[in-house]
Design an enzyme around this catalytic site. Structure first.
Site, short mmCIF file in Angstrom:
data_model
loop_
_atom_site.label_atom_id
_atom_site.label_comp_id
_atom_site.label_asym_id
_atom_site.label_seq_id
_atom_site.Cartn_x
_atom_site.Cartn_y
_atom_site.Cartn_z
N PRO A 86 50.25 37.03 30.66
CA PRO A 86 49.79 35.44 30.60
C PRO A 86 49.46 35.00 29.30
CG PRO A 86 47.92 37.19 30.97
CD PRO A 86 49.12 37.89 31.20
N ASN A 87 49.99 33.77 29.07
CA ASN A 87 50.19 32.83 28.03
C ASN A 87 50.91 33.13 26.81
OD1 ASN A 87 47.87 31.11 29.02
ND2 ASN A 87 46.62 32.75 28.55
N ARG A 141 51.32 27.26 19.59
CA ARG A 141 49.90 27.16 19.27
C ARG A 141 49.48 28.48 18.82
NH1 ARG A 141 48.27 24.79 25.25
NH2 ARG A 141 50.29 23.85 25.35
N TYR A 167 49.15 34.58 16.42
CA TYR A 167 50.42 35.11 17.20
C TYR A 167 51.85 34.62 16.51
CZ TYR A 167 46.67 35.75 20.40
OH TYR A 167 45.57 35.95 21.19
N ASN A 174 53.35 44.09 26.85
CA ASN A 174 52.22 43.21 26.34
C ASN A 174 51.69 42.53 27.32
OD1 ASN A 174 50.37 41.89 24.91
ND2 ASN A 174 51.53 40.90 23.53
N ALA A 207 45.82 39.26 27.99
CA ALA A 207 44.51 39.48 28.39
C ALA A 207 44.10 40.50 29.57
CB ALA A 207 43.63 38.16 28.55
N HIS A 252 42.82 43.96 28.97
CA HIS A 252 41.39 44.33 29.00
C HIS A 252 40.50 44.46 30.44
CE1 HIS A 252 42.52 43.72 24.97
NE2 HIS A 252 42.72 42.22 25.14
N ASP A 309 47.33 50.78 37.52
CA ASP A 309 47.61 51.62 38.77
C ASP A 309 49.06 51.39 38.96
OD1 ASP A 309 45.05 52.74 39.05
OD2 ASP A 309 44.58 51.22 40.76
N GLU A 348 52.76 50.26 24.97
CA GLU A 348 52.06 49.09 24.89
C GLU A 348 51.97 48.21 23.62
OE1 GLU A 348 47.91 49.98 25.51
OE2 GLU A 348 47.02 48.20 25.06
N HIS A 364 50.77 44.85 21.12
CA HIS A 364 49.94 43.71 20.99
C HIS A 364 50.46 42.89 19.52
CE1 HIS A 364 47.64 44.66 24.46
NE2 HIS A 364 47.45 45.86 24.08
N SER A 399 48.54 40.91 17.98
CA SER A 399 47.23 40.84 17.10
C SER A 399 46.66 42.09 16.87
CB SER A 399 46.24 39.81 17.54
OG SER A 399 45.78 40.11 18.53
N ARG A 443 39.27 42.27 16.42
CA ARG A 443 38.91 40.83 17.09
C ARG A 443 37.43 41.03 17.92
NH1 ARG A 443 44.02 38.11 19.68
NH2 ARG A 443 42.67 36.32 19.77
N ARG A 480 37.92 42.85 23.34
CA ARG A 480 39.56 43.11 23.15
C ARG A 480 39.48 44.46 22.74
NH1 ARG A 480 42.03 38.15 23.46
NH2 ARG A 480 40.48 36.56 22.66
O1 CA2 Z 1 47.59 40.30 20.47
C1 CA2 Z 1 48.23 40.52 21.69
O2 CA2 Z 1 49.29 40.44 21.95
C2 CA2 Z 1 47.23 40.20 22.70
O3 CA2 Z 1 47.75 40.82 23.97
C3 CA2 Z 1 47.40 38.61 23.03
C4 CA2 Z 1 46.69 38.09 24.28
C5 CA2 Z 1 45.11 38.54 24.04
O4 CA2 Z 1 44.15 38.11 25.34
C6 CA2 Z 1 44.89 39.90 23.99
O5 CA2 Z 1 43.60 40.17 23.58
C7 CA2 Z 1 45.99 40.44 22.85
C8 CA2 Z 1 46.57 36.70 24.50
C9 CA2 Z 1 47.95 35.87 24.27
C10 CA2 Z 1 47.73 34.47 24.28
O6 CA2 Z 1 49.04 34.33 23.75
C11 CA2 Z 1 49.17 32.79 22.92
C12 CA2 Z 1 50.17 32.38 22.53
C13 CA2 Z 1 50.44 31.34 21.86
C14 CA2 Z 1 49.26 30.35 21.82
C15 CA2 Z 1 48.01 30.77 22.57
C16 CA2 Z 1 47.90 32.10 23.08
#
Ligand code: CA2
Length: 142
Positions: free
Chosen positions: A6-7, A14, A19, A70, A73, A76, A83, A94, A96, A98, A103, A107
């Site tokens: 997601p996201n 953004r 990121y 990846n 969220a 977590h 599963d 896996e 990530h 960041s 953080r 996380r």
């Molecule tokens: O660091 C990572 O790759 C994460 O998997 C990214 C997730 C975060 O919830 C994990 O804790 C760490 C969030 C992805 C959000 O992606 C965005 C990308 C651009 C702008 C806003 C959010």
């Protein structure tokens, strides 16, 4: 199979300080190019929905030899994704963008790491290429 959660479709639009500036499309293309140098074909998927991510993981059982993921969220929170990954019995890498350990505390725990071959985090979007490289080596060695 490269799976983004997601996201991550928002990459490059953004929060570049966290990121980076590359879009998901850029990353998928770089990963496909990198995989091809190892003779590996990449299937790239992204979804904002947990159920759809699980369907992709199930699909990978017959379509892929390794999963680079990846889970965003869901890393977590999702026992269901863990599963599904366990069920398909493919090597999991896996990634990530960041450094999740530097953080917020929520996380710091991953439901995925315990079943992964390895975890890459904190190296920005460059980490994807390394994950692809490790997965490609794993495939060619097995
Ligand atoms: O660091 C990572 O790759 C994460 O998997 C990214 C997730 C975060 O919830 C994990 O804790 C760490 C969030 C992805 C959000 O992606 C965005 C990308 C651009 C702008 C806003 C959010």
């Amino acid at each position: 199979m490269l799976i983004n959660g997601p996201n991550l479709n928002l990459l490059g639009t953004r929060e570049p300080e966290t990121y980076g500036y590359e879009t998901l499309q850029d990353i998928e293309q770089q990963c496909a190019d990198h995989a091809s140098t190892f003779g590996v074909q990449l299937i790239a998927k992204q979804s904002n929905s947990e159920g759809e991510l699980i369907n992709y993981i199930h699909e990978a059982k017959h379509a892929a030899q390794a999963i680079v993921i990846n889970p965003g969220a869901y890393t977590h929170t999702s026992i269901a994704i863990r599963d599904a990954l366990s069920a398909v019995n493919l090597p999991v890498f896996e990634i990530h963008i960041s450094n999740v350990h530097a953080r917020e505390e929520f996380r710091h725990h991953s439901y995925i790491s315990g079943i992964a071959v390895g975890v890459i985090c904190g190296f920005g979007t460059a980490g994807y290429k390394y994950a692809i490289e490790r997965a490609s080596h794993y495939i060619s060695e097995s």
